[in-house]
Design a protein around this motif. Structure first.
Motif, short mmCIF file in Angstrom:
data_model
loop_
_atom_site.label_atom_id
_atom_site.label_comp_id
_atom_site.label_asym_id
_atom_site.label_seq_id
_atom_site.Cartn_x
_atom_site.Cartn_y
_atom_site.Cartn_z
N VAL A 94 32.47 46.64 -14.00
CA VAL A 94 33.18 45.51 -13.41
C VAL A 94 32.51 44.21 -13.25
CG1 VAL A 94 34.85 47.31 -12.35
CG2 VAL A 94 32.72 46.47 -11.07
N LYS A 95 31.38 44.13 -14.30
CA LYS A 95 30.44 42.74 -14.27
C LYS A 95 31.45 41.66 -13.97
CE LYS A 95 26.36 44.19 -14.65
NZ LYS A 95 25.76 44.20 -13.46
N LYS A 96 30.91 40.53 -13.36
CA LYS A 96 31.77 39.33 -13.07
C LYS A 96 32.19 39.00 -14.29
CE LYS A 96 29.90 37.75 -8.59
NZ LYS A 96 29.28 36.77 -8.16
N GLY A 109 27.19 54.63 -7.17
CA GLY A 109 27.94 53.38 -6.99
C GLY A 109 27.22 52.35 -8.12
N GLY A 110 28.20 51.32 -8.41
CA GLY A 110 27.42 50.59 -9.44
C GLY A 110 28.65 49.32 -9.84
N SER A 111 27.96 48.26 -10.47
CA SER A 111 28.94 47.10 -10.98
C SER A 111 28.84 47.20 -12.53
CB SER A 111 28.48 46.05 -10.27
OG SER A 111 26.91 45.69 -10.83
N TRP A 112 28.25 48.09 -13.07
CA TRP A 112 28.09 47.67 -14.54
C TRP A 112 29.24 47.87 -15.33
CZ3 TRP A 112 27.03 52.74 -12.63
CH2 TRP A 112 27.54 53.68 -13.36
N PRO A 157 33.02 52.10 -8.57
CA PRO A 157 32.86 50.64 -9.01
C PRO A 157 32.83 49.61 -7.81
CG PRO A 157 34.70 51.71 -10.11
CD PRO A 157 34.43 52.44 -8.73
N VAL A 158 31.68 48.86 -7.87
CA VAL A 158 31.15 48.03 -6.53
C VAL A 158 31.85 46.61 -7.36
CG1 VAL A 158 29.68 46.72 -5.35
CG2 VAL A 158 29.32 49.12 -5.93
N ILE A 159 33.08 46.14 -6.63
CA ILE A 159 33.47 44.92 -7.16
C ILE A 159 33.47 43.51 -6.51
CG2 ILE A 159 36.00 44.24 -7.92
CD1 ILE A 159 36.41 47.09 -8.44
N PHE A 211 32.94 42.79 0.68
CA PHE A 211 33.31 41.34 1.48
C PHE A 211 32.21 40.36 0.93
CE2 PHE A 211 37.16 41.81 4.15
CZ PHE A 211 37.64 42.82 3.62
N ARG A 212 32.03 39.93 -0.18
CA ARG A 212 31.27 38.84 -0.19
C ARG A 212 31.97 37.61 -0.71
NH1 ARG A 212 26.91 42.52 -4.03
NH2 ARG A 212 26.77 44.24 -2.76
N THR A 213 33.31 38.04 -0.83
CA THR A 213 34.09 36.74 -1.07
C THR A 213 35.21 36.72 -0.11
OG1 THR A 213 35.72 37.67 -2.75
CG2 THR A 213 33.71 36.63 -3.48
N LEU A 267 25.87 59.80 2.79
CA LEU A 267 25.42 58.45 3.05
C LEU A 267 25.11 57.50 1.42
CD1 LEU A 267 22.49 59.70 5.37
CD2 LEU A 267 24.60 58.31 6.23
N LYS A 268 25.07 56.39 1.77
CA LYS A 268 24.62 55.84 0.54
C LYS A 268 23.44 55.64 0.52
CE LYS A 268 25.39 50.66 -1.10
NZ LYS A 268 26.30 49.67 -1.06
N PHE A 269 22.64 55.63 -0.81
CA PHE A 269 21.28 55.56 -0.86
C PHE A 269 21.14 53.91 -1.67
CE2 PHE A 269 17.68 56.40 -3.81
CZ PHE A 269 16.54 55.88 -2.95
N PHE A 270 20.65 53.08 -0.80
CA PHE A 270 20.60 51.43 -1.48
C PHE A 270 19.42 51.08 -0.59
CE2 PHE A 270 21.77 47.20 -0.65
CZ PHE A 270 22.30 46.86 -2.00
N PRO A 271 19.00 49.80 -1.41
CA PRO A 271 19.19 49.77 -2.90
C PRO A 271 18.31 50.82 -3.68
CG PRO A 271 17.69 48.03 -2.46
CD PRO A 271 17.85 49.17 -1.00
N PRO A 291 23.65 57.13 -4.55
CA PRO A 291 22.79 55.95 -5.05
C PRO A 291 23.54 54.85 -5.79
CG PRO A 291 22.55 58.10 -5.92
CD PRO A 291 23.72 58.10 -5.40
N THR A 292 23.16 53.75 -5.12
CA THR A 292 23.86 52.44 -5.69
C THR A 292 22.98 51.44 -5.69
OG1 THR A 292 25.82 52.88 -4.32
CG2 THR A 292 25.67 50.75 -5.05
N GLY A 293 22.63 50.31 -6.71
CA GLY A 293 21.80 49.47 -6.86
C GLY A 293 20.79 49.74 -7.89
N GLY A 294 21.28 49.27 -9.09
CA GLY A 294 20.39 49.51 -10.16
C GLY A 294 21.00 50.67 -11.05
N ILE A 295 21.96 51.08 -10.82
CA ILE A 295 22.45 52.32 -11.52
C ILE A 295 23.04 51.72 -12.79
CG2 ILE A 295 23.79 54.57 -11.79
CD1 ILE A 295 21.57 54.24 -9.16
N CYS A 296 22.95 52.41 -13.94
CA CYS A 296 23.33 51.94 -15.25
C CYS A 296 23.59 52.84 -16.24
CB CYS A 296 22.39 50.86 -16.03
SG CYS A 296 20.61 51.68 -15.97
C1 3PG Z 1 25.51 45.60 -5.12
O1 3PG Z 1 24.51 45.47 -4.11
O2 3PG Z 1 26.03 44.58 -5.90
C2 3PG Z 1 25.75 46.93 -5.37
O3 3PG Z 1 24.80 47.82 -5.02
C3 3PG Z 1 25.81 47.44 -6.72
O4 3PG Z 1 24.65 47.26 -7.49
P1 3PG Z 1 24.47 47.02 -8.73
O5 3PG Z 1 25.01 45.56 -9.28
O6 3PG Z 1 22.92 47.09 -9.35
O7 3PG Z 1 25.27 48.20 -9.51
#
Ligand code: 3PG
Length: 214
Positions: free
Chosen positions: A183-185, A178-181, A15-17, A44-46, A128-132, A156-161
């Motif tokens: 743990v959405k804000k 990886g993904g944030s779905w 989970p990407v938090i 480390f975005r905050t 390795l991470k595959f991003f985005p 793979p991370t970025g757009g996974i759902c």
């Molecule tokens: C991000 O950049 O926020 C992460 O890669 C997670 O991507 P996602 O929000 O598309 O899951």
């Protein structure tokens, strides 16, 4: 170092938090563990990232906590001194990778093309991470990379759902996603820990089902 990456592989999902409020960090970590995901990447975005890592590490020791969006050695140092057990970055920063290797810290740098993969190989990395992921060609790119790089596995991370999760996990060159779905804000902001646990459970079940057939 090896054990951390093995554990991430076994869990299969990171989970990407993004934490805005550290008072929620421990509840969030417990919700993920309850959902079968004892792993968290705190980005480390905050400014709260290091403190969140510190709190989770001390209060929820069963979870593997890593740091994401680590784009400099300074951030890597902050993350590791807060307790981060692994480092993830969106791109491939050779200085950060070298620092992690020298300090025995698991590192999963981001790449999205063959040049990046070769950089990883040159540093002795096989994960390795595959991003985005989705906008970099998604499944088709992973399949294309499998030919020349059979010993490399990706996160793979970025757009996974939930809709594409199984397609990614099915790939033989995917060790985790990886993904944030889960743990959405907005879920974190309204402290909807039950939904986080439920979405996590659904993801874990989907991964287990695919892996049984793999
Ligand atoms: C991000 O950049 O926020 C992460 O890669 C997670 O991507 P996602 O929000 O598309 O899951």
């Amino acid at each position: 170092m090896k054990n951390t990456l093995e554990s991430i592989t076994k869990i299969g999902i990171v989970p990407v938090i993004t934490i805005e409020d550290t008072s929620k960090a421990i509840f969030l970590a417990k919700a993920l563990v309850a959902g079968g995901i004892p792993c968290a990447e705190i980005t480390f975005r905050t400014a709260q990232a290091a403190e969140a890592i510190r709190e989770i590490t001390s209060a929820v020791p069963e979870i593997i906590v890593g740091a994401g969006t680590v784009i400099s050695i300074e951030l890597a140092e902050q993350a590791v001194s807060a307790g981060a057990q692994f480092i993830v970055s969106p791109g491939f920063n050779p200085a950060v990778v070298d620092w992690c290797i020298e300090h025995g810290i698991s590192v999963i740098p981001g790449v999205n093309n063959p040049t990046g993969v070769e950089l990883g190989i040159s540093k002795g990395l096989s994960l390795l991470k595959f991003f985005p992921a989705e906008v970099s060609g998604g499944i088709a790119m992973l399949d294309a990379l499998a030919g020349p790089f059979p010993s490399i596995s990706f996160m793979p991370t970025g757009g996974i759902c939930p809709e594409n999760l199984c397609d990614y996990i099915e790939r033989k060159n995917v060790f985790a996603v990886g993904g944030s779905w889960m743990v959405k804000k907005d879920l974190i902001a309204r402290e909807d820990w039950d939904s986080i646990t439920k979405i996590s459970q659904e993801a874990v079940l989907a991964i287990q089902t695919v892996r049984q057939k793999k």
